[in-house]
Design an enzyme around this catalytic site. Structure first.
Site, PDB file in Angstrom:
ATOM      1  NE  ARG A 147     -15.059  11.145  -6.537  1.00 38.61           N
ATOM      2  CZ  ARG A 147     -14.444   9.978  -6.591  1.00 38.61           C
ATOM      3  NH1 ARG A 147     -15.067   8.919  -7.050  1.00 38.61           N
ATOM      4  NH2 ARG A 147     -13.205   9.860  -6.172  1.00 38.61           N
ATOM      5  CE  LYS A 182       2.347  -2.643   0.189  1.00 43.21           C
ATOM      6  NZ  LYS A 182       1.788  -3.370  -0.938  1.00 43.21           N
ATOM      7  N   GLY A 213      -6.977   9.632  -1.174  1.00 47.43           N
ATOM      8  CA  GLY A 213      -8.119   8.980  -0.555  1.00 47.43           C
ATOM      9  C   GLY A 213      -8.118   8.868   0.953  1.00 47.43           C
ATOM     10  N   GLY A 235      -4.990   9.685  -7.228  1.00 40.45           N
ATOM     11  CA  GLY A 235      -3.903   9.425  -8.175  1.00 40.45           C
ATOM     12  C   GLY A 235      -3.510  10.675  -8.937  1.00 40.45           C
TER      13      GLY A 235
HETATM   14  P1  AMP Z   1      -1.751   4.254   1.356  1.00 44.35           P
HETATM   15  O1  AMP Z   1      -2.830   3.748   0.448  1.00 44.35           O
HETATM   16  O2  AMP Z   1      -0.371   3.840   0.944  1.00 44.35           O
HETATM   17  O3  AMP Z   1      -1.880   5.733   1.633  1.00 44.35           O
HETATM   18  O4  AMP Z   1      -1.973   3.510   2.728  1.00 44.35           O
HETATM   19  C1  AMP Z   1      -3.102   3.679   3.522  1.00 44.35           C
HETATM   20  C2  AMP Z   1      -3.167   2.534   4.464  1.00 44.35           C
HETATM   21  O5  AMP Z   1      -1.989   2.495   5.245  1.00 44.35           O
HETATM   22  C3  AMP Z   1      -4.317   2.601   5.449  1.00 44.35           C
HETATM   23  O6  AMP Z   1      -5.232   1.581   5.142  1.00 44.35           O
HETATM   24  C4  AMP Z   1      -3.643   2.350   6.795  1.00 44.35           C
HETATM   25  O7  AMP Z   1      -4.331   1.426   7.593  1.00 44.35           O
HETATM   26  C5  AMP Z   1      -2.296   1.795   6.407  1.00 44.35           C
HETATM   27  N1  AMP Z   1      -1.285   2.005   7.445  1.00 44.35           N
HETATM   28  C6  AMP Z   1      -0.911   3.167   7.994  1.00 44.35           C
HETATM   29  N2  AMP Z   1       0.008   2.963   8.944  1.00 44.35           N
HETATM   30  C7  AMP Z   1       0.224   1.643   9.015  1.00 44.35           C
HETATM   31  C8  AMP Z   1       1.049   0.831   9.818  1.00 44.35           C
HETATM   32  N3  AMP Z   1       1.848   1.334  10.765  1.00 44.35           N
HETATM   33  N4  AMP Z   1       1.004  -0.519   9.611  1.00 44.35           N
HETATM   34  C9  AMP Z   1       0.203  -1.033   8.655  1.00 44.35           C
HETATM   35  N5  AMP Z   1      -0.604  -0.317   7.858  1.00 44.35           N
HETATM   36  C10 AMP Z   1      -0.596   1.010   8.044  1.00 44.35           C
END
Ligand code: AMP
Length: 398
Positions: A38, A199, A355, A378
């Site tokens: 950064r 999610k 991220g 974000g």
């Molecule tokens: P996000 O912050 O919503 O982009 O989520 C990122 C996180 O999703 C990472 O830490 C991944 O380990 C997790 N992730 C991706 N695929 C899966 C999965 N099939 N089951 C559980 N966690 C997951």
């Protein structure tokens, strides 16, 4: 709306320029900077202003100080790192307003650069307190925002100051607006979005916005299992957001109504527990057996997603395809990173936002093969959602 940049400022020589930078760098417990990306990213803007004879006053936040000054979150290490990187003395003031700052600013000569203390040591910063913003603005003649990562927040140093000073975009900010703006306004077609991560919640507005614009929507990672649940496919112990199943149904319907493919995994690497060394197998049929959970996309899915990615002329990627932090389940994410890099080499515009996808691309050693890696997680998501980012909206229109 296009924004004026530092190159549009008529007179820089002798002027005091307040520059909001993003020096929110990771520190270890000895206050050593573990990643100076950064700081390096802000140098072109700082150098341009200093070379033109501006008196540059840098302001940034670092971490989330709870109540007032916190010695662990001082910007002294950033000032030291910047001095080294620029090969010139960068002054550091242990406050961001007040007599000590006024004295340092008065002493500035043309081309000098100083870094003020963590602006979030004042609670007024995040409250966008007008009196505090006025004090910050009083330090300078011109305001520049180069901190895209906080542009979705209306804080005193990102938005409030522009009530008193004309604001311009720095080079980093300009680049973000250019690539994200082009992608949302006139993307070269086909436009393929790849969404993953744990999610759906938190990315609902991104999905809703993209589904109106893309030619193909690829969904992988943990969020895919809520879509399978919505289709009545068994998901075993995979991560599912029960309260988002109806929403997933709506999104599936919207894709059908718009006539665009919404691609979900066709095979999965599943594990018997959420662990780096869990037993694993590839499941190729629909449905994940009881006692197993989806941890990564399988090889046939990589091939299938690859067909769409290879045809794309614009690609937006946010969120890993699996639990990429565990090497055993990183293959899907790394393979998608390679596919996006290959498409980019053949002329596609690739934008990586957020991220974890950025971390994955860096882990794969492919960061320099992408067209644009957004510096704000974000902020880039809010941009894609079509929201007005206050830290951009307040800058001078072209
Ligand atoms: P996000 O912050 O919503 O982009 O989520 C990122 C996180 O999703 C990472 O830490 C991944 O380990 C997790 N992730 C991706 N695929 C899966 C999965 N099939 N089951 C559980 N966690 C997951």
């Amino acid at each position: 709306m296009a924004k004026q940049t530092i190159e549009d400022i008529k007179e820089i020589k002798g002027k005091k320029v307040l520059v909001r930078v993003d020096f929110n760098v990771p520190l270890d417990d000895k206050q050593n900077i573990t990643d100076d990306t950064r700081i390096r990213a802000a140098i072109p803007t700082i150098k341009y202003l200093a070379d033109k004879g501006g008196r540059v006053i840098l302001v940034s936040h670092l971490g989330r100080p709870k109540a007032g000054p916190d010695d662990k979150l001082r910007l002294a290490p950033a000032a030291k790192a910047l001095s080294k990187l620029m090969g010139k003395e960068i002054g550091y003031v242990k406050d961001c307003i007040g007599p000590e700052v006024d004295a340092a600013v008065t002493k500035l000569k043309d081309g000098d650069v100083i870094l003020l203390e963590n602006v979030r040591f004042y609670k007024e910063e995040e409250k966008n307190d007008p009196a505090f913003a006025k004090k910050l603005a009083a330090l300078a003649d011109i305001y520049v925002n180069d901190a895209f990562g906080t542009a979705h927040r209306a804080h005193a140093s990102t938005e409030g100051v522009t009530k008193y000073l004309k604001g311009y975009a720095g080079y980093l900010m300009e680049k973000e607006i250019k690539f994200l703006g082009q992608m949302m306004e006139k993307p070269a077609k086909p436009f393929v979005a790849i969404l993953g991560g744990a999610k759906i919640s938190g990315k609902i507005d991104v999905i809703s916005s993209l589904i109106d614009k893309v030619d193909t929507l690829i969904i992988g990672g943990g969020m895919a299992y809520t879509f399978f649940k919505a289709r009545g496919v068994s998901v075993g112990n995979s991560i599912v957001e029960a309260d988002k199943v109806d929403l997933a149904k709506e999104i599936l319907k919207k894709a059908i109504d718009r006539g665009i493919p919404l691609m979900l995994p066709i095979d999965h690497v599943v594990a018997d527990k959420f662990d780096a060394n869990a037993n694993s197998q590839v499941v190729t049929r629909a449905g994940i057996p009881d006692g197993w959970q989806g941890m990564d996309i399988g090889p046939d899915t990589i091939t299938k997603f690859g067909h769409a990615i290879k045809k794309a002329k614009t690609i937006f990627w946010n969120g890993p395809m699996g639990v990429f932090e565990f090497p055993k389940f990183a293959n899907g994410t790394i393979s998608v990173a390679k596919l996006v890099a290959d498409a980019t080499a053949k002329g596609a515009v690739s934008v990586i936002g957020g991220g974890d996808s950025v971390a994955a691309v860096e882990q794969a050693g492919l960061a320099d093969k992408m067209t644009h890696i957004s510096t704000g997680g974000g902020a880039s998501l809010e941009f894609v959602e079509g929201k007005v980012l206050p830290g951009i909206a307040c800058l001078q229109d072209k």
